[in-house]
Design a protein around this motif. Structure first.
Motif, short mmCIF file in Angstrom:
data_model
loop_
_atom_site.label_atom_id
_atom_site.label_comp_id
_atom_site.label_asym_id
_atom_site.label_seq_id
_atom_site.Cartn_x
_atom_site.Cartn_y
_atom_site.Cartn_z
N GLY A 54 22.39 -21.43 -8.29
CA GLY A 54 22.90 -22.44 -7.29
C GLY A 54 22.59 -21.91 -5.82
O GLY A 54 23.54 -22.27 -5.11
N CYS A 55 21.41 -21.18 -5.58
CA CYS A 55 21.41 -20.43 -4.43
C CYS A 55 20.24 -20.31 -3.78
O CYS A 55 19.53 -21.13 -4.12
CB CYS A 55 21.99 -19.03 -4.63
N ASP A 56 19.97 -19.65 -2.90
CA ASP A 56 18.84 -19.67 -1.99
C ASP A 56 17.64 -18.53 -2.19
O ASP A 56 16.56 -18.34 -1.68
CB ASP A 56 18.91 -19.34 -0.53
N CYS A 57 18.12 -17.89 -3.33
CA CYS A 57 17.42 -16.54 -3.47
C CYS A 57 16.00 -16.57 -3.94
O CYS A 57 15.05 -15.74 -3.79
CB CYS A 57 18.25 -15.60 -4.38
N CYS B 345 20.98 -15.17 2.92
CA CYS B 345 21.82 -16.01 1.65
C CYS B 345 22.55 -14.33 1.26
O CYS B 345 21.71 -13.39 0.87
CB CYS B 345 20.88 -16.31 0.83
N PRO B 348 21.02 -13.36 -2.66
CA PRO B 348 19.95 -12.26 -2.87
C PRO B 348 20.40 -10.84 -2.48
O PRO B 348 20.13 -9.89 -2.78
CB PRO B 348 18.55 -12.70 -1.93
N ILE B 460 13.28 -23.94 1.84
CA ILE B 460 14.72 -23.84 1.05
C ILE B 460 15.66 -24.94 1.73
O ILE B 460 16.54 -25.55 1.27
CB ILE B 460 15.12 -22.44 1.10
N ARG B 464 17.66 -28.02 0.30
CA ARG B 464 19.35 -28.24 0.30
C ARG B 464 19.51 -29.53 1.06
O ARG B 464 20.54 -30.33 0.49
CB ARG B 464 19.79 -27.07 1.06
N ALA B 579 28.20 -20.38 -4.92
CA ALA B 579 27.08 -19.48 -5.53
C ALA B 579 27.39 -18.06 -5.34
O ALA B 579 27.08 -17.33 -6.06
CB ALA B 579 25.96 -20.12 -5.01
#
Lengths: 64, 621
Positions: A54-57, B345, B348, B460, B464, B579
């Motif tokens: 659920g993220c941007d990674c 973010c 990561p 990205i 989104r 997240a």
């Protein structure tokens, strides 16, 4: 009338998408995908080393 | 494991940190994984598939960098377990490609000697061979291959040089079928480690010649850039200039996107009759999604500079410079890279804490990583700054809006240091381990790599906007529209909607910090992703009768300066990202730490917003 019908359909689709991809827990979603015969991405590390989907990674194999 | 995967041969890329494993992975698979000129970019193993000239389908794993199979941190453990075949879910690799930085072979040779004990076929890829040649480093590849007893090829992964030779060796060495059992490696004794060091040095002396004055430019530049005072000043100046550029350069492109969305709203109003679908398009899509999409140029410019600095090799120097500062508050020097990643973010960034060996140091870094200003905060910050901070210069060259943005980033960093200091004093007492990091050589940034990084961030952001934000906005629009106003109602219809009811119910809790019910509505979907709050404000104000498109002007007309500043303060601290909390739970294997993080950040956010709102109001703002 048609405008309202199309609008409610779009809203229902958006709500279903939010429920499926954001509210449903990852494990439950994966189990449902398996039951539905949808393609699963093998991710040996998912349980032990992260990858929430659920993220941007860009690291999570579930996104690929 | 799937049957298809079981039939493929598996190779693993292994090597020291920052030797170009991910660049080689990208060159082999055509993938676009992030590469950068600093150690610790890969903390998770990545997988891909490619076909050799001999027609063999190969499953390739890109593993986190390590100096040895004696893993000391979680990312190194991933590499060790994969190579030794100790994972229940994955077969061991059939062949190992050991990737080496050709300019710095000593540590790789020790790793090769260790890998040979595992008992799998190995190919040694001498990567960055062009830089080694430029520096006058001579490598006798035949002698090296003979001494090590394995094939050696030279590669320049970022330019795809040497890939054909590597593929030939893979074809030659890979067994016909996967016959890979568990590896035969055992943890060596101190005596064995010393002996391996000696063997590596002997091979190095026999096969590699190094010129008398290696890389004079790197040394000259480092003399200035790593200076304890001048270095910090240069770092601050670089960051300051980046934020100035983000505001000044992005303005024309942002104007263009806003105009395009305005035109779209006008077109929708012209083509569609009055009704729900028209309202959904203009108030939900244009005002909601459009108000977020205008920030795309700013995000692209910010990441252009970050990628440029990473590729040049400056980020590792920044880590070295910051070690003294972050060490002073109790963070480990290796925390700099995870904290730096958190500017993109926090997810990561938190995963990148696996490079930290000590659990206390790692937890301290995880707990403060979300305080770094992630890219999702940029739309919130820029919207409020553009609406409430005058667009003028100070001293003729300093853009005031850029200065405020710089201040917000600085507030995140300073608060992270303050929180760490408290955590280390109260919860995790004890000294941190010393920081040892290999500084990479400066390299001219590869334009393709920089561009790829910028496009990745743009993709990205757009994804989104097209998924999470779009779906949320459709729902927010629906909740703001249904049920309609009762007959004879005098207030705007949104006051009678579900969203209006929720907003009015939550608003009393937020009243002391100056937030109105529209902000209360926006904060709830903002839990999914921070930038959703901007889109939600766009939709709520558009449904409430505001002009589609110009959200900044609408906010300036409806909010006081104190409310805007309080919301900015709120977003510096608020834990508004599901997240992030999810990944903290995964990385700490406990709900305790995400719960503590949520509570402490919420308390900080509320307190900061309360102080800012009341002080600004008292000053007449």
């Amino acid at each position: 009338m048609i405008q309202a019908l199309v609008t409610y359909l779009i809203v229902a689709l958006a709500a279903a998408w939010i429920f499926w991809s954001m509210i449903l827990p990852v494990r439950l979603r994966a189990a449902l995908r398996r039951r539905l015969g949808l393609r699963m991405v093998v991710c040996g590390m998912l349980d032990r080393a992260g990858g929430c989907g659920g993220c941007d990674c860009q690291d999570c194999p579930l996104r690929r | 494991m799937s049957e298809a995967l079981a039939q493929q041969l598996c190779i693993a890329l292994i090597g020291n940190p920052n030797c170009g494993k991910t660049a080689l992975f990208n060159a082999l698979t055509g993938s676009r994984q992030k590469v950068a000129n600093y150690p610790g970019v890969t903390v998770e193993r990545k997988e891909g598939i490619f076909e050799t000239p001999g027609g063999r389908r190969i499953h390739v794993l890109d593993l986190p960098g390590t100096y040895s199979l004696r893993a000391r941190s979680p990312d190194e453990a991933i590499t060790r377990d994969t190579v030794l075949g100790q994972l229940a879910t994955e077969a061991a690799p059939d062949l190992v490609v050991c990737v080496a930085d050709a300019t710095n072979l000593r540590l790789t040779l020790r790793l090769v000697l260790e890998l040979k004990k595992v008992g799998r076929p190995i190919v040694l890829a001498l990567n960055m061979f062009d830089i080694a040649e430029r520096r006058g480093i001579g490598i006798d590849m035949d002698a090296l291959s003979r001494d090590l007893g394995i094939p050696v090829v030279s590669t320049v992964a970022v330019r795809r040089n040497g890939i054909a030779a590597l593929l030939r060796q893979i074809d030659r060495l890979a067994p016909e079928s996967g016959s890979n059992g568990p590896g035969g490696w055992r943890e060596p004794s101190a005596e064995q480690v010393r002996s391996a060091h000696g063997d590596a040095q002997r091979i190095l002396d026999a096969c590699v010649t190094v010129p008398g004055h290696p890389d004079i430019w790197t040394r000259r530049l480092d003399r200035v850039v790593l200076h304890p005072v001048a270095g910090i000043l240069i770092l601050l100046a670089v960051l300051f200039l980046i934020f100035q550029a983000v505001f000044v350069w992005a303005a024309p492109a942002m104007e263009l996107i806003a105009t395009a969305f305005d035109a779209l709203a006008v077109a929708a109003q012209a083509w569609l009759p009055q009704g729900m679908l028209r309202s959904l398009l203009t108030d939900g899509f244009v005002s909601g999604v459009g108000s977020v999409l205008v920030f795309l140029p700013q995000i692209m410019i910010l990441f252009f500079f970050i990628n440029l600095m990473e590729d040049f090799g400056y980020m590792a120097r920044a880590a070295f410079l910051m070690d003294r500062v972050i060490g002073g508050v109790g963070l480990h020097g290796r925390a700099f890279i995870p904290l730096l990643s958190s500017f993109a973010c926090a997810v990561p960034g938190i995963m990148a804490t696996r490079v930290i060996n000590n659990r206390r140091d790692r937890l301290a870094t995880i707990m403060v990583a979300p305080l770094m200003t992630c890219s999702a905060r940029i739309p919130v910050y820029t919207l409020l700054i553009a609406a409430f901070v005058p667009h003028r210069s100070i001293a003729g060259f300093v853009n005031l809006q850029g200065l405020v943005m710089f201040g917000l980033y600085a507030a995140g960093i300073v608060s992270a240091f303050a929180v760490t200091f408290v955590f280390r004093k109260r919860v995790w007492r004890g000294a941190s381990e010393p920081f040892i990091m290999e500084l990479p050589a400066y390299k001219l940034p590869d334009p393709r790599n920089v561009l790829m990084g910028v496009l990745l961030r743009a993709r990205i952001f757009l994804r989104r906007a097209g998924t999470v934000i779009l779906a949320m906005m459709i729902l927010i629009w629906f909740l703001s529209t249904v049920p309609g106003a009762p007959p004879g109602a005098t207030d705007p219809a949104i006051n009678y909607s579900f969203a209006g009811m929720i907003g009015h119910a939550v608003q009393p809790v937020l009243a002391p910090i100056g937030f109105n019910w529209q902000i209360a509505i926006a904060l709830i979907p903002g839990m999914a992703a921070r930038e959703v709050a901007v889109a939600a404000l766009g939709t709520v104000y558009a449904v409430g009768g505001g002009k589609a498109g110009a959200l900044g002007n609408t906010l300036a007309a409806h909010w006081s300066l104190a409310t805007a500043l309080a919301l900015l303060a709120w977003y510096v601290f608020a834990p508004q990202c599901a997240a992030t909390l999810g990944v903290v739970k995964r990385e700490t294997n406990s709900w305790r730490w995400p719960a503590i993080m949520f509570v402490y950040m919420m308390v900080l956010a509320y307190t900061a917003a309360f102080i800012v709102y009341n002080v600004t109001t008292a000053l007449g703002g």
